[in-house]
Design an enzyme around this catalytic site. Structure first.
Site, short mmCIF file in Angstrom:
data_model
loop_
_atom_site.label_atom_id
_atom_site.label_comp_id
_atom_site.label_asym_id
_atom_site.label_seq_id
_atom_site.Cartn_x
_atom_site.Cartn_y
_atom_site.Cartn_z
N HIS A 139 0.82 -1.21 0.00
CA HIS A 139 0.00 0.00 0.00
C HIS A 139 0.85 1.27 0.00
O HIS A 139 0.35 2.35 -0.26
CB HIS A 139 -1.07 -0.02 1.11
CG HIS A 139 -0.60 0.28 2.50
ND1 HIS A 139 -0.34 -0.71 3.44
CD2 HIS A 139 -0.39 1.45 3.14
CE1 HIS A 139 0.01 -0.14 4.58
NE2 HIS A 139 -0.01 1.16 4.42
N ASP A 191 1.12 -7.66 2.25
CA ASP A 191 1.23 -6.21 2.01
C ASP A 191 2.69 -5.77 1.91
O ASP A 191 3.23 -5.13 2.82
CB ASP A 191 0.50 -5.47 3.14
CG ASP A 191 0.21 -4.02 2.78
OD1 ASP A 191 0.83 -3.51 1.83
OD2 ASP A 191 -0.62 -3.39 3.46
N SER A 194 3.94 2.49 8.28
CA SER A 194 3.68 1.47 7.26
C SER A 194 4.96 1.14 6.51
O SER A 194 5.63 2.05 6.02
CB SER A 194 2.64 1.96 6.26
OG SER A 194 1.38 1.92 6.84
N1 ARG Z 1 -4.78 0.45 7.20
C1 ARG Z 1 -3.49 0.53 6.60
C2 ARG Z 1 -2.76 1.78 7.00
O1 ARG Z 1 -3.37 2.79 7.26
C3 ARG Z 1 -3.57 0.55 5.13
C4 ARG Z 1 -3.92 -0.70 4.55
C5 ARG Z 1 -4.06 -0.56 3.08
N2 ARG Z 1 -5.01 -1.50 2.60
C6 ARG Z 1 -6.24 -1.19 2.18
N3 ARG Z 1 -7.06 -2.16 1.95
N4 ARG Z 1 -6.62 0.05 1.99
O2 ARG Z 1 -1.56 1.83 6.98
#
Ligand code: ARG
Length: 719
Positions: free
Chosen positions: A87, A223, A653
């Site tokens: 992501h 991811d 992330s």
């Molecule tokens: N929740 C994750 C974050 O804020 C992002 C994950 C991305 N995946 C998604 N399905 N949007 O870092």
């Protein structure tokens, strides 16, 4: 009094890494020695200098910030190979995709370095050094100074310090404020600008579970993706050039295939962007009602529009993939945050804390004199600004993040003041041409038109007429309030809404045409409204800064008076931090959650007709054959993800998850639904960091993609 104040702050800083709990805390790297004995007792086997040293290369040299704080990435080879989240590379993967060459759907693997894809604008910042500049900044300030003046001076000195720090170097520098303006640090970075896309799994793996699983555990998402840092032949940063070479890092992480056990030591290093652990009750209330609720309300509509068009049209599906992902990620975040803030009674906890603090302040005349007004200042600033904050948030969501012409127009405002100045005009047009190329690649008029109409309607309904942009009056008068007619004109006439018209305009830029363009005029009227509101908010906003600075200083002083070893970490602010804790599951809402997931569970989630849980034939075959090679765990299963109790936030992330021997065991990518208010208040029992297991990453690279070129350059520790 001033000196004493400075002295106090120095004491705070000096102590700022002694903490009561292991899991909570985003620790400042240069003070990590203070946490060392606790880290050791949790299972860390190396020395402080292995993490952070100014004299030798160490882990800190292998953790970079992507795009000035968006994400974190780590070096995992001596040839500049970077590992981060899927992501975090989503925008680039999307930008390189077309209906014919759809890397989102099929993944992308560069089998040779020549195949790696450049990404203009992408950056990776390496930490060079840090310096405490608190004394220098505070010594120029007076306690009774007006806040506005104070902020101006801080800004000026900071700029001076930043300039001085990089004289005769190719570095970049930034002064950061900590603890609400009580401390200041200078950090110097080396920023690399040729960052190429190397590999990414298909969305069905890299985004497996999509929004249904987003922010959730148990999770099975792969991811991750890879970039490579390129430097000029002499090893320094350079813009993209075919002559650039893979960067040779000072340090890169060895990779462990050992796997994880419950209670294993785990630490995360990275660049959390923002937390708000020092919010007061009034701010929490505002966050719930005037930020999160509004964001959810507006984005629900936006997401509907995106999804409808993406389903109908393949090209739009690719064009809007990253926009939708970003929009819905924050949308779910806000829903979850409000739910958890209420569930954990954060407002009540904050009120209790404020009561305690008030009592402590009132016990001593000097404290009363120094901090006595802090809470009232905050309360007044927030309540007095309440309506403007609400309008401002509608403005942000419905206009700034609404129709895309708003932000594109802002970029084009660069033309203002250039029309008479030929050289400047040509230069600006050249830059805008490049920007336009990128913008229109992912722009669809039909989608944008619907967004604009929906967002304008919503703003009109939610905000009193007094705070409508002037363009609303024009719509009333010239179009008899018919937004469709207005949009017909806007989307058929403005150069902001059509690539051909845009490029033609830049060929022949004309001030009158610019000023009369209906898109420019609309955007201008919207931005004027913004400045109007900011203007009205200003006095209270400055007071809020002051109140917060005093409140935080008082709060920390109180903690120290209770326990001279008390330790606190500053809120996240995109500077490098370390969090240490352990691998482990949790119990929530009567359910016990194991700390790992595996490929069997992945397969069980498959839903043939649902894109979110699509499983490719190839992955099914590998699973059926249990062809996991050296990546299997002791029972012959393939672990996909695991959780730890580390303290992370947005910006983390892609962060490396490191075991007690300093080896990479995973990549952090998310947090869990049961504790979504973590950015405001850490929940020790419930808050988890979700990580993709490094063995799942390697399995996909090796067995699924066959990218042995990447495996070969990594330092994988075979046991
Ligand atoms: N929740 C994750 C974050 O804020 C992002 C994950 C991305 N995946 C998604 N399905 N949007 O870092």
């Amino acid at each position: 009094m001033k000196n004493k104040f400075i002295l106090l702050i120095f004491t705070l800083v000096f102590l700022f890494n002694i903490n009561a709990k292991a899991d909570e805390g985003m620790w400042f790297l240069s003070f990590i020695g203070k946490n060392y004995s606790e880290m050791k007792s949790k299972g860390f086997n190396l020395s402080v200098e292995d993490i952070y040293s100014i004299n030798k290369s160490c882990m800190k040299d292998a953790v970079v910030s992507l795009d000035y704080g968006d994400c974190t990435a780590e070096l995992i080879s001596e040839q500049g190979l970077l590992l981060t989240n899927h992501h975090c590379g989503y925008g680039e993967i999307q930008a390189h995709s077309t209906v014919e060459k759809d890397y989102l759907t099929n993944g992308f693997w560069a089998m040779t370095k020549e195949d790696e894809l450049p990404n203009p604008g992408k950056t990776a910042s390496f930490f060079i050094r840090i310096e405490n500049v608190t004394r220098r900044i505070l010594s120029e300030l007076k306690d009774d100074m007006k806040e506005e003046m104070r902020e101006k001076i801080i800004k000026n000195i900071s700029e001076e310090i930043e300039c001085d720090a990089i004289v005769d170097t190719h570095y970049e520098a930034k002064v950061y404020s900590f603890f609400g303006g009580n401390d200041y640090y200078l950090i110097v970075y080396e920023v690399f600008k040729d960052i190429r896309l190397v590999g990414a799994p298909p969305e069905s793996i890299g985004k497996y579970g999509y929004e249904t699983d987003n922010w959730r555990w148990p999770r099975h998402t792969g991811d991750f993706c890879f970039f490579r840092v390129y430097s000029a032949p002499d090893g320094t940063p350079a813009e993209y050039s075919p002559n650039n070479i893979p960067y040779v890092p000072k340090y890169s992480f060895p990779i462990s295939l050992e796997g994880i056990k419950e209670n294993d030591f785990a630490m995360v290093m990275g660049y959390p962007a923002s937390t708000n652990r020092y919010l007061t009750s009034w701010e929490v209330q505002q966050l719930i009602e005037h930020e999160n609720d509004i964001r959810v309300e507006v984005r629900t509509k936006k997401i509907e529009i995106f999804k409808k068009h993406m389903l109908e049209n393949e090209k739009i599906r690719i064009q809007y993939a990253a926009k939708l992902a970003q929009c819905s990620n924050n949308w779910i975040y806000s829903i979850g945050q409000n739910k958890s803030l209420k569930k954990f009674k954060v407002l009540k906890r904050k009120k209790l804390l404020q009561k305690k603090l008030t009592k402590w302040i009132n016990q001593d005349y000097k404290r009363l004199k120094k901090y006595g007004k802090a809470l009232d200042i905050i309360k007044y600033a927030i309540t007095d600004n309440s309506n403007y904050n609400l309008i401002n948030n509608y403005w942000l969501e419905a206009f700034y993040h609404g129709s895309e012409i708003q932000q594109f127009a802002l970029a084009n405002f660069a033309l203002i003041g250039t029309f008479g100045v030929k050289k400047l005009l040509t230069e600006t047009c050249d830059n805008l041409r490049t920007e336009g190329e990128i913008y229109f690649q992912n722009y669809n008029t039909v989608v944008d038109r619907e967004l604009l109409i929906t967002m304008f309607e919503l703003f009109k309904k939610k905000v009193e007429p007094e705070y409508h942009p002037d363009i609303f009056k024009e719509i009333e008068e010239e179009y008899y309030g018919d937004l469709n007619k207005f949009a017909d004109d806007l989307y058929s006439k403005s150069f902001l809404t059509n690539k051909k018209r845009y490029m033609e305009f830049l060929e022949n830029p004309n001030e009158r045409r610019f000023n009369n363009d209906i898109g420019i005029r609309t955007a201008m009227s919207i931005i004027n409204l913004y400045w109007d509101i900011i203007d009205k908010k200003e006095v209270d906003d400055y007071n809020l800064i002051k109140g917060k600075r005093l409140f935080i200083a008082a709060y920390l002083e109180m903690l120290l008076s209770e326990n001279k070893n008390a330790l606190f970490y500053p809120d996240a602010n995109s500077t490098m931090r370390l969090s240490y804790g352990q691998v482990g599951g949790y119990k929530a809402d009567g359910k016990i959650h194991n700390f790992t997931t595996n490929l069997n569970g992945y397969m069980k989630k498959e839903k043939q007709r649902n894109k979110e849980f699509f499983v490719s034939e190839k992955l099914k075959e590998l699973h059926k054959a249990k062809d996991y090679g050296r990546y299997a765990d002791k029972n012959g299963n393939l672990i996909t993800c695991f959780i730890t109790n580390n303290d992370i936030s947005g910006g983390n992330s892609g962060s490396p998850v490191i075991n007690g021997n300093g080896e990479l065991i995973g990549v952090a990518f998310d947090k869990n639904w049961e504790a979504m208010s973590g950015d405001i208040a850490f929940e020790t029992e419930l808050q988890k960091t979700i990580c993709v297991d490094i063995r799942f990453v390697l399995f996909i690279v090796d067995k699924y993609a066959g990218a042995s070129n990447l495996i070969n350059e990594m330092n994988i520790i075979n046991n």
